[in-house]
Write a protein that holds these residues in place. Structure first.
Motif, mmCIF file in Angstrom:
data_model
loop_
_atom_site.group_PDB
_atom_site.id
_atom_site.type_symbol
_atom_site.label_atom_id
_atom_site.label_comp_id
_atom_site.label_asym_id
_atom_site.label_seq_id
_atom_site.Cartn_x
_atom_site.Cartn_y
_atom_site.Cartn_z
ATOM 1 N N CYS A 175 0.849 -1.287 0.071
ATOM 2 C CA CYS A 175 -0.001 -0.059 -0.007
ATOM 3 C C CYS A 175 1.003 1.228 0.224
ATOM 4 O O CYS A 175 2.016 1.476 0.445
ATOM 5 N N SER A 221 -0.013 4.288 1.486
ATOM 6 C CA SER A 221 -0.564 5.423 2.116
ATOM 7 C C SER A 221 -0.763 4.736 3.699
ATOM 8 O O SER A 221 -1.024 3.461 3.642
ATOM 9 N N SER A 264 -4.402 3.481 3.352
ATOM 10 C CA SER A 264 -4.526 1.926 2.795
ATOM 11 C C SER A 264 -3.858 0.975 3.381
ATOM 12 O O SER A 264 -4.412 -0.260 3.692
ATOM 13 N N ASP A 265 -2.733 1.386 4.154
ATOM 14 C CA ASP A 265 -2.345 0.366 4.999
ATOM 15 C C ASP A 265 -3.155 -0.123 6.378
ATOM 16 O O ASP A 265 -3.207 -1.346 6.618
#
Length: 109
Positions: free
Chosen positions: A3, A5, A8-9
């Motif tokens: 990911c 960002s 996102s992570d």
């Protein structure tokens, strides 16, 4: 899944943690047959208890009555299990509580 960002992570971690716990009963051989493969996409009561105690630090679910109450609140479709969408409701609620707490602290400064 790489990911790009922090958000996102966080989403990838949330999905991974859910599926790690949702597959525990079927891995231990407690489920068999046709429904076993589908159960890996839902949390049983025991899987939910373990997840919230280990990953969300919710010690109050050690009380069977509290666990039953939490399960009923989350299990919107009444199938006796918590699917990912039902679980996300819990996480979103906890995020809102944390945000409200942070806002109240910052407002007091």
């Amino acid at each position: 899944m790489a990911c790009k960002s922090r958000v996102s992570d966080a989403i990838a971690t949330l999905v991974a943690v859910f599926h790690e716990y949702a597959s525990k009963d079927s891995e231990e051989g407690k489920d068999s047959g046709k429904n076993a493969s589908m159960d890996q996409f839902k949390l049983s009561k025991n899987e939910l208890k373990e997840l919230v105690q280990k990953e969300l630090d919710m010690d109050n679910v050690k009380d069977p009555a509290k666990l039953e109450e939490l399960m009923k609140e989350l299990d919107e479709d009444g199938d006796g299990q918590v699917d990912f969408f039902e679980f996300v409701g819990l996480v979103a609620g906890l995020a809102c509580v944390c945000n409200d707490f942070l806002e109240s602290i910052l407002a007091d400064e």
